[in-house]
Design an enzyme around this catalytic site. Structure first.
Site, PDB file in Angstrom:
ATOM      1  N   ASP A  30       0.865  -1.180   0.000  1.00 51.31           N
ATOM      2  CA  ASP A  30       0.000   0.000   0.000  1.00 51.31           C
ATOM      3  C   ASP A  30       0.904   1.233   0.000  1.00 51.31           C
ATOM      4  OD1 ASP A  30      -2.348   1.576   0.325  1.00 51.31           O
ATOM      5  OD2 ASP A  30      -1.888   1.738   2.448  1.00 51.31           O
TER       6      ASP A  30
ATOM      7  N   ASP B 114      -1.586  -1.065   6.053  1.00 58.67           N
ATOM      8  CA  ASP B 114      -1.779  -0.596   7.423  1.00 58.67           C
ATOM      9  C   ASP B 114      -3.204  -0.172   7.709  1.00 58.67           C
ATOM     10  OD1 ASP B 114      -1.430   2.881   7.718  1.00 58.67           O
ATOM     11  OD2 ASP B 114      -1.581   1.828   5.823  1.00 58.67           O
TER      12      ASP B 114
ATOM     13  N   ASP C  56      -7.141  -2.264   4.029  1.00 57.26           N
ATOM     14  CA  ASP C  56      -6.144  -3.230   3.577  1.00 57.26           C
ATOM     15  C   ASP C  56      -6.388  -4.626   4.134  1.00 57.26           C
ATOM     16  OD1 ASP C  56      -4.701  -1.354   2.092  1.00 57.26           O
ATOM     17  OD2 ASP C  56      -3.542  -0.719   3.839  1.00 57.26           O
TER      18      ASP C  56
END
Length: 685
Positions: free
Chosen positions: A367, A578, A582
């Protein structure tokens, strides 16, 4: 290994051994929370240390004395005195093992290492090979003590987490400070933290601010400043003045408590190699026993001058050599050492299976926000028009102080930094603090920005749509800037703009480079604007990147990427994230990794590997730890099997004696354990 688990209060036998702790590691259910109660040798305190090592010391002294008396042929040292002497030398180390063997047999687990050692040594006594019988059990016991010490060393780095959670806290009730059990404190209670004291619960800062050591949670060595309203987590240490905080989470649900639960479960998921060795030992040990019987009995029908004592001795040697303790102890200990090595690096691996999977990674998907970037908006640049930068920042911050938007916070922080430093980039004169600036008639226009009267002037702060709405002319090319732009106008005139963006973590590019050196392809998936994602991806060197993604889009991309790897069953994919959004892709990946310091609770609970200090370089470190652990495990397997195979053949042929058997069993086990412990001393920078 025996499957005899009597609980923490009964883990010691008379010799002070802690076989249960070793067995629990093998079983993958090591009770980390009860590590202190388990009493892994060597324990603290003179009494416990004496109790642990005295039986082996007594047996060693008596054995050496007996060998000396035999060597000098002392006239009185004959049977039955000689036999009694060696029985006395045998009992301190032999009785606990015989007792454990009997207990295991009663539970239906016959073919254990205790059984093998018991039969071999009692058989040696039966053929009057007293010194060798005592020596085999003594060295086996020494090997067990050595294993216990290695287990303790492997567990210290993980068990250390238990020491960072205080049991008691100071609660303020009716203005009075009272010391109470942390587990009894409720949500909304106010607790007081003295300088140098550890925080016992999660909460929010009630005082104006404080400085905290967060190393226990994140591995971060630099103290963190926490201001009023910000989160304070259990395990942090107050480094400055007395502060107060409001409790927001029960004791058992604090972030540290959840981490400890994950640590306790860390050995529960066993690697395929570990599971194979456990199954192998269950089949291998009965076969060794059967072969030992055949070596003793079959020659009766084939050898002319058959001597039962000679062939029984060969069978007993074969039993000692065949004991599988080097495999069933050193291999799980190797994985446990890998988990401990990761813990010291700020990496929590939830099971040895994931150490193995880390060695097979061919693709790491990350990410952007909070993973490769800091996840905090900051002002990157300010461009004033006909006004000083510091003055523009002060006026804009005064208006933005009426908003709770993250962009507003970024501008306020920027204005405060100018106030502290007296200017930026050569522009001095921060002037009055923004809080003293009069602000009236503030109106928040959804999707546009803020409008209000600041120091008697009509002021706008927002996006391009806000300025167009009030017919303020500006350079339309500014809308092509990929980052967040806050444009300002004073009394209908364009006054300048702020460029606001998330900062790339300082080690992000290094992290990507390390992964690529390991032959791992890197991909970035983000919900941020594609233009921003492209800039960050190129800045850190990501191979492939996609922006403007919804959570379901990330799932689709990960499924596609996994399909690309489907042709190679040993090629695995990891996802590192995080945020709450996600969690689905973290669960979908072969190895889900979460940034634990800033990460959401949902993602941390779902992840298989947690990077507690939020450093991207720890991704590559986790890969290296996994590879080092697997390499050491296979070295131990190869060493154990090769040496045992050679000495088994020599023992069956009558060439190897009990002394060679002791080396093949205890010696190889000790070498394997030393090798397993080595993973904790390796450098992974």
């Amino acid at each position: 290994m025996a499957d005899d688990q009597n609980g923490p209060a009964h883990r010691h036998d008379e010799a002070g051994h802690t076989h249960d702790d070793v067995e629990l590691i093998e079983a993958g259910t090591t009770p980390v929370a009860d590590a202190t109660a388990a009493g892994v040798a060597p324990q603290k305190g003179p009494y416990q240390t004496w109790r642990t090592y005295a039986p082996a010391a007594i047996s060693l002294v008596l054995l050496l004395a007996g060998i000396a008396l035999d060597y000098f042929k002392v006239i009185w040292f004959r049977d039955p005195i000689r036999a009694i002497w060696y029985v006395v030398a045998y009992l301190p180390v032999g009785w606990p093992v015989l007792r454990r063997a009997w207990t295991s047999i009663l539970k239906g687990n016959v073919f254990t290492e205790f059984f093998l050692m018991g039969v071999a040594t009692l058989g040696a006594f039966a053929i009057r090979e007293y010194p060798e019988g005592v020596a085999v059990m003594l060295f086996y016991t020494i090997g067990e003590l050595f294993q216990d010490a290695a287990v303790l060393r492997a567990r210290r780095s993980i068990k250390a987490l238990l020491d960072v959670r205080p049991d008691e806290v100071t609660v303020l009730k009716n203005g009075q400070a009272q010391t109470v059990k942390a587990a009894t404190v409720g949500i909304g209670d106010v607790i007081q933290i003295k300088p140098g004291e550890k925080v016992g619960l999660d909460g929010t800062m009630r005082s104006d601010g404080g400085t905290f050591d967060t190393a226990a949670l994140t591995g971060e060595s630099v103290p963190r400043s926490i201001t009023k309203g910000e989160a304070v987590l259990a395990g942090m240490i107050n480094r400055q003045s007395l502060v107060e905080m409001d409790v927001t989470t029960p004791y058992q649900d604090s972030k540290l408590s959840r981490i400890l639960k994950l640590v306790q479960q860390a050995t529960g998921r066993k690697a395929q190699t570990q599971e194979f060795i456990a199954r192998f030992a269950k089949i291998y040990t009965p076969i060794i026993c059967l072969l030992a019987v055949l070596i003793t009995v079959v020659p009766y029908f084939l050898v002319v001058d058959y001597q039962f004592a000679d062939w029984l001795y060969r069978g007993l040697v074969f039993l000692v050599i065949g004991c599988p303790c080097a495999l069933v102890i050193s291999i799980p200990l190797g994985y446990f050492g890998g988990i401990g090595a990761g813990s010291r690096q700020g990496i929590l691996v939830k099971g040895s299976v994931f150490l193995d999977l880390m060695t097979q990674l061919k693709m790491v998907v990350v990410d952007k926000t909070g993973t490769m970037t800091k996840g905090v908006f900051t002002v990157q640049e300010v461009k004033p028009v006909s006004i000083e930068a510091a003055a523009l920042a002060r006026l804009t911050a005064a208006l933005e102080s009426k908003s709770t938007h993250p962009v507003a916070t970024a501008i306020i922080d920027y204005a405060q930094s100018l106030r502290r430093t007296g200017g930026v980039a050569g522009v001095h004169g921060g002037g009055e603090d923004y809080e003293s600036v009069p602000v009236e008639n503030v109106e928040e226009i959804a999707g546009h920005g803020l409008k209000g009267t600041v120091e008697g002037k009509e002021m706008l702060a927002g996006n391009a749509k806000l300025l167009r709405k009030y017919n303020v002319p500006f350079d339309e090319s500014l809308t092509q800037i990929p980052y967040t732009i806050v444009m300002t106008a004073i009394n209908g005139q364009f006054a300048g703009y702020f460029i606001i963006a998330d900062e790339v973590k300082p080690d992000a590019a290094d992290a990507v480079g390390r992964l690529q050196k390991e032959g791992i392809r890197t991909v970035m998936l983000s919900g941020d604007k594609s233009a921003v994602v492209e800039i960050v991806a190129k800045q850190v060197g990501i191979d492939e990147y996609y922006g403007d993604l919804l959570p379901e889009d990330k799932v689709a991309h990960v499924e596609r990427l996994k399909a690309e790897l489907a042709g190679n069953p040993k090629a695995k994919l990891a996802f590192v994230g995080d945020g709450v959004n996600d969690a689905p892709v973290v669960a979908l990946a072969d190895v889900g990794m979460a940034m634990g310091g800033l990460g959401s609770d949902a993602t941390i609970e779902t992840a298989d590997v947690i990077i507690q200090n939020d450093e991207p370089t720890k991704i590559a470190t986790a890969v290296k730890i996994g590879r080092a652990t697997r390499r050491i495990v296979w070295q131990n397997i190869t060493l154990s099997l090769v040496v045992k195979a050679i000495v088994l053949v020599l023992g069956a042929g009558g060439i190897a004696t009990m002394w060679e058997a002791v080396f093949a069993d205890v010696g190889v086990a000790m070498l394997a354990i030393l090798n397993a412990v080595r993973v904790q001393n390796l450098r992974f920078d």
